[in-house]
Motif scaffolding. Structure first.
Motif, PDB file in Angstrom:
ATOM      1  N   LEU A   1      13.768  -9.895 -13.771  1.00 44.93           N
ATOM      2  CA  LEU A   1      13.488  -8.827 -12.811  1.00 44.93           C
ATOM      3  C   LEU A   1      11.989  -8.693 -12.554  1.00 44.93           C
ATOM      4  O   LEU A   1      11.545  -8.528 -11.409  1.00 44.93           O
ATOM      5  CB  LEU A   1      14.042  -7.489 -13.320  1.00 44.93           C
ATOM      6  CG  LEU A   1      15.564  -7.347 -13.359  1.00 44.93           C
ATOM      7  CD1 LEU A   1      15.946  -5.934 -13.783  1.00 44.93           C
ATOM      8  CD2 LEU A   1      16.196  -7.668 -12.020  1.00 44.93           C
TER       9      LEU A   1
ATOM     10  N   LEU B   1       3.962   1.588  -4.607  1.00 40.62           N
ATOM     11  CA  LEU B   1       4.041   2.335  -3.356  1.00 40.62           C
ATOM     12  C   LEU B   1       3.370   1.573  -2.204  1.00 40.62           C
ATOM     13  O   LEU B   1       3.308   2.072  -1.084  1.00 40.62           O
ATOM     14  CB  LEU B   1       3.393   3.722  -3.510  1.00 40.62           C
ATOM     15  CG  LEU B   1       3.956   4.593  -4.642  1.00 40.62           C
ATOM     16  CD1 LEU B   1       3.344   5.988  -4.590  1.00 40.62           C
ATOM     17  CD2 LEU B   1       5.476   4.683  -4.591  1.00 40.62           C
TER      18      LEU B   1
ATOM     19  N   ILE C   1       6.866  -3.076  -1.292  1.00 40.88           N
ATOM     20  CA  ILE C   1       8.211  -2.508  -1.142  1.00 40.88           C
ATOM     21  C   ILE C   1       9.040  -3.390  -0.215  1.00 40.88           C
ATOM     22  O   ILE C   1      10.203  -3.715  -0.517  1.00 40.88           O
ATOM     23  CB  ILE C   1       8.136  -1.063  -0.602  1.00 40.88           C
ATOM     24  CG1 ILE C   1       7.445  -0.141  -1.618  1.00 40.88           C
ATOM     25  CG2 ILE C   1       9.544  -0.534  -0.298  1.00 40.88           C
ATOM     26  CD1 ILE C   1       7.203   1.270  -1.117  1.00 40.88           C
TER      27      ILE C   1
ATOM     28  N   VAL D   1      10.051  -6.492  -2.041  1.00 39.46           N
ATOM     29  CA  VAL D   1      11.108  -6.231  -3.030  1.00 39.46           C
ATOM     30  C   VAL D   1      12.438  -5.986  -2.318  1.00 39.46           C
ATOM     31  O   VAL D   1      13.495  -6.423  -2.779  1.00 39.46           O
ATOM     32  CB  VAL D   1      10.705  -5.030  -3.926  1.00 39.46           C
ATOM     33  CG1 VAL D   1      11.864  -4.597  -4.814  1.00 39.46           C
ATOM     34  CG2 VAL D   1       9.497  -5.389  -4.795  1.00 39.46           C
TER      35      VAL D   1
ATOM     36  N   PHE E   1      14.471   0.048 -13.744  1.00 38.76           N
ATOM     37  CA  PHE E   1      13.829   1.361 -13.707  1.00 38.76           C
ATOM     38  C   PHE E   1      12.543   1.347 -14.534  1.00 38.76           C
ATOM     39  O   PHE E   1      11.511   1.903 -14.122  1.00 38.76           O
ATOM     40  CB  PHE E   1      14.798   2.425 -14.243  1.00 38.76           C
ATOM     41  CG  PHE E   1      14.181   3.790 -14.339  1.00 38.76           C
ATOM     42  CD1 PHE E   1      13.971   4.551 -13.198  1.00 38.76           C
ATOM     43  CD2 PHE E   1      13.773   4.304 -15.568  1.00 38.76           C
ATOM     44  CE1 PHE E   1      13.380   5.801 -13.278  1.00 38.76           C
ATOM     45  CE2 PHE E   1      13.178   5.553 -15.653  1.00 38.76           C
ATOM     46  CZ  PHE E   1      12.986   6.298 -14.505  1.00 38.76           C
TER      47      PHE E   1
ATOM     48  N   VAL F   1       7.842   7.727   0.226  1.00 35.83           N
ATOM     49  CA  VAL F   1       7.481   6.376  -0.235  1.00 35.83           C
ATOM     50  C   VAL F   1       7.970   6.162  -1.666  1.00 35.83           C
ATOM     51  O   VAL F   1       8.446   5.074  -2.023  1.00 35.83           O
ATOM     52  CB  VAL F   1       5.953   6.155  -0.128  1.00 35.83           C
ATOM     53  CG1 VAL F   1       5.587   4.743  -0.560  1.00 35.83           C
ATOM     54  CG2 VAL F   1       5.479   6.403   1.295  1.00 35.83           C
ATOM     55  N   ILE F   2       7.856   7.199  -2.488  1.00 32.77           N
ATOM     56  CA  ILE F   2       8.347   7.093  -3.870  1.00 32.77           C
ATOM     57  C   ILE F   2       9.851   6.823  -3.861  1.00 32.77           C
ATOM     58  O   ILE F   2      10.353   5.944  -4.583  1.00 32.77           O
ATOM     59  CB  ILE F   2       8.009   8.376  -4.664  1.00 32.77           C
ATOM     60  CG1 ILE F   2       6.491   8.474  -4.893  1.00 32.77           C
ATOM     61  CG2 ILE F   2       8.750   8.403  -6.004  1.00 32.77           C
ATOM     62  CD1 ILE F   2       6.026   9.748  -5.564  1.00 32.77           C
TER      63      ILE F   2
ATOM     64  N   ARG G   1      11.679   5.468  -1.461  1.00 37.47           N
ATOM     65  CA  ARG G   1      11.975   4.127  -0.932  1.00 37.47           C
ATOM     66  C   ARG G   1      11.656   3.054  -1.976  1.00 37.47           C
ATOM     67  O   ARG G   1      12.412   2.100  -2.171  1.00 37.47           O
ATOM     68  CB  ARG G   1      11.149   3.901   0.346  1.00 37.47           C
ATOM     69  CG  ARG G   1      11.487   2.605   1.045  1.00 37.47           C
ATOM     70  CD  ARG G   1      10.652   2.366   2.280  1.00 37.47           C
ATOM     71  NE  ARG G   1      10.635   0.937   2.595  1.00 37.47           N
ATOM     72  CZ  ARG G   1       9.715   0.350   3.342  1.00 37.47           C
ATOM     73  NH1 ARG G   1       8.737   1.059   3.886  1.00 37.47           N
ATOM     74  NH2 ARG G   1       9.750  -0.945   3.567  1.00 37.47           N
ATOM     75  N   SER G   2      10.540   3.252  -2.663  1.00 42.11           N
ATOM     76  CA  SER G   2      10.130   2.289  -3.684  1.00 42.11           C
ATOM     77  C   SER G   2      11.143   2.249  -4.834  1.00 42.11           C
ATOM     78  O   SER G   2      11.554   1.170  -5.279  1.00 42.11           O
ATOM     79  CB  SER G   2       8.738   2.675  -4.202  1.00 42.11           C
ATOM     80  OG  SER G   2       8.354   1.840  -5.254  1.00 42.11           O
TER      81      SER G   2
ATOM     82  N   ALA H   1      14.250   0.432  -3.729  1.00 45.07           N
ATOM     83  CA  ALA H   1      14.051  -1.020  -3.632  1.00 45.07           C
ATOM     84  C   ALA H   1      14.052  -1.665  -5.018  1.00 45.07           C
ATOM     85  O   ALA H   1      14.712  -2.689  -5.239  1.00 45.07           O
ATOM     86  CB  ALA H   1      12.736  -1.314  -2.906  1.00 45.07           C
ATOM     87  N   PHE H   2      13.322  -1.071  -5.947  1.00 49.98           N
ATOM     88  CA  PHE H   2      13.217  -1.668  -7.285  1.00 49.98           C
ATOM     89  C   PHE H   2      14.547  -1.625  -8.030  1.00 49.98           C
ATOM     90  O   PHE H   2      14.907  -2.577  -8.726  1.00 49.98           O
ATOM     91  CB  PHE H   2      12.136  -0.955  -8.112  1.00 49.98           C
ATOM     92  CG  PHE H   2      10.754  -1.490  -7.891  1.00 49.98           C
ATOM     93  CD1 PHE H   2      10.094  -1.285  -6.688  1.00 49.98           C
ATOM     94  CD2 PHE H   2      10.090  -2.199  -8.890  1.00 49.98           C
ATOM     95  CE1 PHE H   2       8.810  -1.781  -6.477  1.00 49.98           C
ATOM     96  CE2 PHE H   2       8.809  -2.704  -8.690  1.00 49.98           C
ATOM     97  CZ  PHE H   2       8.168  -2.492  -7.481  1.00 49.98           C
TER      98      PHE H   2
ATOM     99  N   LEU I   1      16.994  -4.316  -7.327  1.00 49.00           N
ATOM    100  CA  LEU I   1      16.672  -5.677  -7.784  1.00 49.00           C
ATOM    101  C   LEU I   1      17.736  -6.214  -8.723  1.00 49.00           C
ATOM    102  O   LEU I   1      18.064  -7.393  -8.719  1.00 49.00           O
ATOM    103  CB  LEU I   1      15.326  -5.676  -8.528  1.00 49.00           C
ATOM    104  CG  LEU I   1      14.051  -5.734  -7.693  1.00 49.00           C
ATOM    105  CD1 LEU I   1      12.843  -5.635  -8.602  1.00 49.00           C
ATOM    106  CD2 LEU I   1      14.003  -7.015  -6.873  1.00 49.00           C
ATOM    107  N   ALA I   2      18.259  -5.319  -9.576  1.00 53.60           N
ATOM    108  CA  ALA I   2      19.236  -5.780 -10.559  1.00 53.60           C
ATOM    109  C   ALA I   2      20.585  -6.013  -9.908  1.00 53.60           C
ATOM    110  O   ALA I   2      21.377  -6.819 -10.391  1.00 53.60           O
ATOM    111  CB  ALA I   2      19.356  -4.759 -11.681  1.00 53.60           C
TER     112      ALA I   2
END
Lengths: 107, 347
Positions: A43, A96, A101, A104, B259, B328-329, B331-332, B335-336, B339-340
């Protein structure tokens, strides 16, 4: 400390303790500790490739961060990863950052 | 050693003259705190007469990161190590709690960092609730003029409004509103109206799973209704108008590793502007919720609850930030955590 390589035992980090048993630090989802470290590396690499970096597990004890030109550094845990990544690339590692973003999101 | 077996350390902070010592003196008179050691940073006008009282001179060792919150308080390290050593040798009574009264201008974050990071201390002590006193007569001015005061309220687990009997009802209400806007998660107590005991301030800290469950129920409620800064109370001042709280809900279980990558990166880049983060997480592969607590760059060891505090499952994170954009927090994070790609929909 490992008698052969001289690596000190890693300090406990909060990201290591969310499994079913927080005392033992067993990874969540029934993964073994080894599998969890590989999952973490996989990851992290999805994010780090945006900076031209790769991460690898090193003997289940720490991680090795490498640039495309072969420079490398050892990091113990995720908190230590980002300042080292910034030093190696000269770029700010910011989740941010809209470009990061978007990258990702494309993963 | 389990976290619950470590000696809890409660930080009592608050701006100059806000009544920290008076509060502590009242609390220490209670039998439940008979075995409490106390460290004070300054000797105030209200003398503390306590068996285990030590005075420390503030000295901070700034670590190479240069970040203020990640600074080891060398004075505290020495003082607490000394107390613990004497406790173990039997030269002082075997205290079961430690209270630290900060200076009026102190930033509580380095104290928390010291307790979490110092190799000896973290094996014997744990961070308990941070209690912040706010003076109802002068508190609004302090919040308006002193960023230290805003931060002390933001990192609080419990806010104690003092001198409400001396303030007018409108003045007290304005201050309550200001405190809730900076930190909607912390319950507010008013000892002048309703006497409080040590249990209300110190019990149920993050290392106490039963208390944490109850506490989570408390802080998950009000934050959902927290006021964003752009539509906030008109009295927002230079220092506190940029500080606001919001909650983020994720309707699926999170991959803990994804996370962790996200939060460590976020705190690395923006820790100084994230005054507080609390979360009740639904984690893939873990049947019960996991609670996280962070103050700036620091994250407490996560706590596993034995059950969900409310019928509503799913992940909820509460942020108290300054100047960071909520959208933005969110959305970020989304997105992260994708990933998994193993998230489970919450039924």
């Amino acid at each position: 400390m490992c008698g052969l390589c001289g690596v000190l035992g890693t300090e406990a980090h909060w990201t290591d303790a969310a499994g079913p048993d927080s005392r033992s630090g067993a990874p969540p989802g029934g993964r073994t500790r080894r599998q969890e470290r590989l999952h973490r590396v996989g990851l992290a690499n999805k994010v780090l490739k945006h900076y031209g970096l790769t991460l690898a597990d090193w003997e289940g004890n720490c991680f090795v961060l490498r640039t495309r030109t072969g420079r490398s550094a050892i990091v113990q845990h995720l908190t230590a990863l980002w300042p080292v990544a910034e030093r190696m690339t000269g770029r700010r590692c910011d989740p941010l950052d809209p470009q990061l973003i978007a990258a990702v999101e494309r993963e | 050693m389990a976290a619950a077996d470590l000696i809890p350390v409660n930080i009592v902070t608050g701006f100059l003259g806000s009544g920290k010592t008076t509060l502590l003196r009242r609390l220490l008179a209670s039998p439940e705190l008979a075995n409490t050691a106390v460290l004070v940073n300054e000797l105030g006008e209200v003398g503390l007469d306590h068996l285990l009282l030590r005075h420390v001179d503030e000295s901070t060792v700034v670590l190479p990161s240069g970040c203020v919150c990640c600074a080891l308080r060398a004075d505290l390290t020495a003082a607490i190590r000394d107390l613990y050593s004497k406790r173990e040798r039997g030269t002082i009574p075997r205290f079961d709690r430690l209270a630290i009264e900060t200076t009026g201008l102190a930033d509580p974050a380095p104290i928390i960092f010291t307790l979490l990071a110092e190799p000896v201390l973290r094996h014997h002590f744990r961070v308990g609730h941070v209690v912040t006193t706010v003076d109802a007569v002068n508190g609004a001015r302090h919040l308006a003029q002193h960023p230290e005061s805003v931060k002390q309220v933001a990192v609080a687990d419990r806010v104690v409004l003092t001198k409400t009997d001396l303030a007018g009802p409108a003045q007290a209400e304005a201050l309550r509103t200001a405190c809730r806007r900076v930190n909607p998660a912390a319950p507010i107590f008013e000892p002048a109206v309703d006497p409080i005991g040590p249990d209300q301030l110190f019990a149920g800290d993050p290392a106490d799973p039963s208390g944490t469950r109850q506490d989570a129920r408390r802080w998950l409620g009000p934050v959902a209704a927290a006021t964003p800064p752009e539509t906030g109370v008109g009295q927002a001042s230079a220092h506190d108008r940029d500080v606001y709280a919001f909650s983020v809900t994720v309707d699926r279980a999170l991959d803990w590793t994804a996370f962790g990558i996200w939060l460590t990166m976020l705190l690395h880049a923006h820790g100084e502007d994230i005054l507080r983060v609390k979360g009740l997480l639904q984690v893939v592969g873990v049947p019960t919720p996991v609670v996280i607590h962070g103050v700036q760059h620091l994250v407490h060891p996560p706590v596993h609850l034995d059950g969900w505090p409310t019928a509503d499952r799913g992940t909820r994170l509460v942020f108290i930030v300054q100047k960071l954009p909520r959208q933005v927090i969110e959305r970020s994070l989304a997105a992260f955590t994708r990933l998994a790609a193993v998230g489970e929909r919450v039924v």
